[in-house]
Design a protein around this motif. Structure first.
Motif, PDB file in Angstrom:
ATOM      1  N   ALA A  98       0.825  -1.207   0.000  1.00  0.00           N
ATOM      2  CA  ALA A  98       0.000   0.000   0.000  1.00  0.00           C
ATOM      3  C   ALA A  98       0.859   1.257   0.000  1.00  0.00           C
ATOM      4  CB  ALA A  98      -0.936  -0.006   1.206  1.00  0.00           C
ATOM      5  N   GLU A  99       1.960   1.245   0.746  1.00  0.00           N
ATOM      6  CA  GLU A  99       2.842   2.411   0.775  1.00  0.00           C
ATOM      7  C   GLU A  99       3.516   2.621  -0.575  1.00  0.00           C
ATOM      8  OE1 GLU A  99       5.301   5.661   1.758  1.00  0.00           O
ATOM      9  OE2 GLU A  99       3.346   4.951   2.445  1.00  0.00           O
ATOM     10  N   LEU A 100       3.962   1.538  -1.194  1.00  0.00           N
ATOM     11  CA  LEU A 100       4.561   1.646  -2.527  1.00  0.00           C
ATOM     12  C   LEU A 100       3.557   2.231  -3.513  1.00  0.00           C
ATOM     13  CD1 LEU A 100       6.979   0.980  -4.418  1.00  0.00           C
ATOM     14  CD2 LEU A 100       5.875  -1.230  -4.833  1.00  0.00           C
ATOM     15  N   ARG A 101       2.335   1.753  -3.464  1.00  0.00           N
ATOM     16  CA  ARG A 101       1.296   2.259  -4.368  1.00  0.00           C
ATOM     17  C   ARG A 101       1.049   3.752  -4.152  1.00  0.00           C
ATOM     18  NH1 ARG A 101      -2.140  -1.093  -2.972  1.00  0.00           N
ATOM     19  NH2 ARG A 101      -3.391   0.152  -1.525  1.00  0.00           N
ATOM     20  N   ARG A 102       1.028   4.176  -2.907  1.00  0.00           N
ATOM     21  CA  ARG A 102       0.783   5.600  -2.624  1.00  0.00           C
ATOM     22  C   ARG A 102       1.942   6.462  -3.116  1.00  0.00           C
ATOM     23  NH1 ARG A 102      -1.194   3.221   2.413  1.00  0.00           N
ATOM     24  NH2 ARG A 102      -3.471   3.217   2.302  1.00  0.00           N
ATOM     25  N   GLN A 103       3.166   6.000  -2.930  1.00  0.00           N
ATOM     26  CA  GLN A 103       4.309   6.775  -3.416  1.00  0.00           C
ATOM     27  C   GLN A 103       4.246   6.945  -4.931  1.00  0.00           C
ATOM     28  OE1 GLN A 103       8.219   5.822  -2.026  1.00  0.00           O
ATOM     29  NE2 GLN A 103       7.562   5.330   0.045  1.00  0.00           N
TER      30      GLN A 103
ATOM     31  N   SER B 219      -2.144  10.848   0.693  1.00  0.00           N
ATOM     32  CA  SER B 219      -1.294  10.833   1.868  1.00  0.00           C
ATOM     33  C   SER B 219      -2.113  10.771   3.154  1.00  0.00           C
ATOM     34  CB  SER B 219      -0.391  12.074   1.880  1.00  0.00           C
ATOM     35  OG  SER B 219       0.554  11.985   2.909  1.00  0.00           O
ATOM     36  N   THR B 220      -3.231  11.489   3.181  1.00  0.00           N
ATOM     37  CA  THR B 220      -4.101  11.480   4.356  1.00  0.00           C
ATOM     38  C   THR B 220      -4.627  10.068   4.624  1.00  0.00           C
ATOM     39  OG1 THR B 220      -4.756  13.783   4.017  1.00  0.00           O
ATOM     40  CG2 THR B 220      -6.234  12.414   5.336  1.00  0.00           C
ATOM     41  N   GLU B 221      -5.017   9.384   3.560  1.00  0.00           N
ATOM     42  CA  GLU B 221      -5.479   8.004   3.700  1.00  0.00           C
ATOM     43  C   GLU B 221      -4.379   7.132   4.313  1.00  0.00           C
ATOM     44  OE1 GLU B 221      -6.750   4.182   0.899  1.00  0.00           O
ATOM     45  OE2 GLU B 221      -5.849   5.971   0.031  1.00  0.00           O
ATOM     46  N   GLY B 222      -3.152   7.285   3.810  1.00  0.00           N
ATOM     47  CA  GLY B 222      -2.040   6.507   4.327  1.00  0.00           C
ATOM     48  C   GLY B 222      -1.725   6.826   5.770  1.00  0.00           C
TER      49      GLY B 222
END
Length: 210
Positions: free
Chosen positions: A164-169, A191-194
């Protein structure tokens, strides 16, 4: 396109947003509230905000207790150099302690001058650190040898939090590359979701310890 390639092609605004988004998602580890980085986000909207970046950054550091800590107040990307905020490698705390240390180094390493060269090194270092933080806090083991492999596109056996972090980046960089300043709002939403996800993870770990 891999995360490494996206960072390599990003412009100054995209790089600053990428590093800031990584830091924003890790704010729960620093004890900050959800609005603590909003002034820095607002400054990315136009070129005039670059002049105020350093002042706003120092204000954030003061509020989070990160001013001058961990040897990176001069804007260098951390004690181990560009792309590495891990320090000397002799840290012996728990996974969560190490995650907090990495988050503080992300804040300390932020360049006071928002130049393309400075934010590129910072964005790259924050990318690595944020993925490592999520790897440390994920209750499921990530099967990869390193976060570098994930950043280069080798995604087999990723744990859910790291994936999930990779996808957000990747999403943040794609939004800024495709939409310029108009991509900032959806990037902030990503970013807020993460941040909410990581805050929930930290809260669950805290309850288990209690």
């Amino acid at each position: 396109m891999s995360l490494v390639e996206l960072i390599g092609q990003a412009d100054e605004r995209g790089l600053a947003a990428s590093g800031l988004a990584c830091l924003d998602r890790c704010v729960p580890l620093l004890g900050g509230d959800d609005e603590i980085l909003r002034p820095l986000w607002a400054g990315l909207a136009d070129d005039a905000g670059a002049a105020e970046w350093g002042e706003r950054l120092e204000q954030v550091r003061g509020k989070l207790g990160g001013e001058g800590e961990f040897g990176a107040a001069d804007g260098e990307p951390g004690p181990a150099g560009s792309g590495d905020l891990s320090g000397s490698g002799d840290f012996r705390g728990s996974g969560e302690d190490e995650a907090v240390l990495l988050a503080r180094r992300m804040l300390a390493a932020a360049p006071v001058e928002r130049s393309a060269a400075g934010v590129r090194a910072w964005a790259d270092a924050c990318s690595v650190a944020a993925l490592q933080i999520h790897r440390l806090l994920d209750p499921l083991k990530d099967a990869g040898d390193s976060v570098d492999a994930r950043r280069e596109g080798r995604t087999e056996g990723m744990s859910p939090l790291v994936a999930a972090e990779l996808r957000r980046q990747i999403t943040v960089l794609e939004l800024l590359a495709g939409h310029g300043p108009a991509g900032l709002r959806p990037a902030l939403e990503v970013s807020t979701e993460g941040r909410r996800v990581l805050r929930a993870v930290v809260s669950r770990r805290s309850r288990r310890r209690g």
